[in-house]
Structures are given as C-alpha cells and as structure tokens.
Design a protein around this motif. Structure first.
Motif, short mmCIF file in Angstrom:
data_model
loop_
_atom_site.label_atom_id
_atom_site.label_comp_id
_atom_site.label_asym_id
_atom_site.label_seq_id
_atom_site.Cartn_x
_atom_site.Cartn_y
_atom_site.Cartn_z
N ALA A 21 33.95 50.92 50.41
CA ALA A 21 33.93 50.35 49.05
C ALA A 21 32.84 51.01 48.22
N GLU A 25 33.09 53.33 44.81
CA GLU A 25 32.35 53.02 43.58
C GLU A 25 31.56 54.23 43.07
N GLU A 209 37.29 43.59 53.65
CA GLU A 209 37.21 44.03 52.24
C GLU A 209 36.72 42.90 51.33
N GLU A 210 36.96 41.66 51.75
CA GLU A 210 36.51 40.53 50.92
C GLU A 210 34.98 40.41 50.95
N ARG A 213 33.52 43.50 48.79
CA ARG A 213 33.51 43.30 47.33
C ARG A 213 32.27 42.51 46.89
N CYS A 214 31.81 41.59 47.73
CA CYS A 214 30.56 40.86 47.41
C CYS A 214 29.39 41.85 47.35
N SER A 216 29.51 45.14 46.84
CA SER A 216 29.64 46.05 45.67
C SER A 216 29.03 45.41 44.44
N PHE A 217 29.27 44.12 44.27
CA PHE A 217 28.71 43.42 43.10
C PHE A 217 27.19 43.34 43.20
#
Ligand code: CAA
Length: 240
Positions: A21, A25, A209-210, A213-214, A216-217
């Motif tokens: 991920a 980005e 992946e869930e 995503r945390c 990445s933020f």
C-alpha cells in the motif's frame, strides 16, 4: 523526493499489505523479514520492494540493517513497526522462553527499530511512527499473557513518543487490528477460530488491506494532528 518507509515484518501477512500500500502511495519502501528468505525473495520479485533480513530483537542487527537501508534509499521518514510473533499457551503452561521470545521480538523489537532512526527524524523535523498493536493488547486474550503484554506495551510506547516527538514534527500512533486473515490467525485451532469469528459482529475475519489503509492514512501529511492515537480495526469485536 519520495519519502522512505521501513516496514518490519514487511514481506508477509499484514506487513506485506502495508508495504504494498505504501509503495502504491509513492513511497520508497524497505521491508524487513526475520527468516523466510524464500518468501521474501518471492515478495521482492512480485512487488519490486527491497527486502532486508535482520532480527528486530537484536539492537545491533537492527541498527546495522537500518544503516544499510538508509545507505540504499536515503533517510527513513516513516517506520511501521509491524514485526510480531505468537507463542500462545495458557499461563500455567507458559515457559519463561515463550515469555522472553515474545517480549524480545514484539516489544523490544519496537525500541530497536525506532531508537536508531529517532535522532535523524528529530534533526529533519519530520517523522511518522506507526506501531501495529492488537485487539488483544486492548482486551487481553486467553493463552496470550506474553503477547497481550507486548501489545498493551505498544500503546504506552506511542503515547510517550507522541509527547516527545510532537515539537519535532514526528507523530506516533498505533493500529490495533482485530482478527485478520493471516497465517498467524490461521494457526489458531479451527474450533477456537470459529468461536472467535462468532464474537465478531461483522461476521468475518478482517483483510490485511483493511489494516494497510489505516497505516496509509496515519503516515500521510493529512494526519499531522493525529498523534498518540489508536485506530481499532476489528469488525466491532471490542470497543475501548
Ligand atoms: N477462550 C476460552 N477458553 C479457551 C480458549 C479461549 N480463547 N482457547 C482455548 N481454550 C480452552 C480450551 O478449549 C481448553 O479447554 P478444556 O480444557 O475445557 O478442553 C483449555 O482452554 C486449554 O486447553 P489445553 O490445556 O489443551 O491447551 P493447550 O496447552 O493445548 O493450548 C491453545 C491450546 C494454545 C490455548 C490454543 O487453544 C490456542 O491457540 N488458542 C487461541 C489463542 C488465541 O486466540 N490466540 C490469538 C492468536 S491470533 C493473534 O494473536 C493475532 C491478533 O493480534 C489478534
């Protein structure tokens, strides 16, 4: 220039999803692994992400590995301290070695990963630390006195680092995954796993992946004001 991210335990499970991920980005990513060279090589081939072998439980190995990553990719701006192991046993059967191995890898491993990078982050005035804790650090878990202690310890680490790093542009946060479909969870006996899934209101395991995503933020510029926080991603299984 693209920022550089180090993901420990970054070639398998949740760590692999995080590495991918972050690469997607636009970050330069280095992923560490402890022992499974075959899997790490396959991961590098598939993703183009460079992998590095060291034991996060060893300070000198970590320091030397980090120096190598920085020589290859430039200063590390982002650390995702994800490497972790389980040695589950009911407490009355837990051996001192099972306690020590988990503490050394999961908890001291975070120190060994962040400490060598911290002075550079302070000097450059930017840093992102994300520690992958666990639902079981929040609520405890049968047969995981060792693991739960390390995952609760992670939360103490990020809350303290958040206070020390804030004035230097460094944030430190945690993600607490619930039960995610990885080899670690698949190693739990099927009957026990089914019972656990029964406790998850969403009715399923999470996907790596869930969690990615945390992360990445939390490492993004948009998350500058989020510091010392914990994101729980557990399908509603436990609320703090
Ligand atoms: N809750 C309540 N009881 C449990 C239990 C649980 N989660 N897990 C096991 N038990 C029970 C067993 O059913 C058994 O009961 P009986 O004696 O009445 O049959 C008893 O505890 C222990 O049995 P054993 O003495 O045979 O235990 P063992 O020495 O063989 O150990 C075990 C078995 C290691 C505990 C195994 O059951 C296990 O792995 N349990 C799951 C532990 C767990 O949830 N780990 C999480 C791994 S995933 C992870 O860590 C990722 C994350 O961050 C979420």
């Amino acid at each position: 220039m693209a920022r550089t991210a180090l993901v420990t335990g970054g070639s398998r499970g949740i760590g692999a999803a995080i590495s991918k991920a972050l690469k997607a980005e636009g970050y330069q990513v280095a992923a560490t692994y402890a022992g499974n060279t075959e899997k790490a090589n396959a991961f590098s081939e598939e993703t183009g992400i460079k992998t590095y072998k060291w034991n996060v439980a060893d300070y000198d190995e970590s320091k030397a590995g980090i120096e190598q990553v920085e020589a290859d990719l430039g200063p590390i701006d982002i650390i995702v301290a994800n490497a972790g192991i389980t040695r589950d046993a009911p407490f009355h059967k837990m051996k001192p070695e099972q306690w020590k191995e988990v503490i050394d890898t999961n908890l001291t491993g975070v120190f060994n990963t962040v400490h060598p990078v911290w002075p550079g982050m302070r000097e450059r005035g930017f840093g992102r630390i994300v520690v992958i804790s666990s639902i079981n650090g929040q609520k405890g878990q049968f047969a995981q006195v060792n693991y739960a202690a390390t995952k609760a310890g992670d939360l103490g680490i990020i809350k303290s680092l958040a206070q020390e790093g804030a004035s230097k542009g460094i944030t430190a946060n945690a993600v607490c995954p619930g039960y995610i479909a990885t080899e670690m969870v698949m190693a739990v006996p099927e009957k026990v796993r089914e019972a656990i899934i029964g406790q998850i209101p969403t009715g399923r395991l999470g996907e790596p992946e869930e969690i990615a995503r945390c992360v990445s933020f939390l490492v993004s510029d948009d998350a500058q004001f989020i510091n010392g926080s914990t994101i729980s991603a557990n399908g509603g299984q436990f609320f703090v």
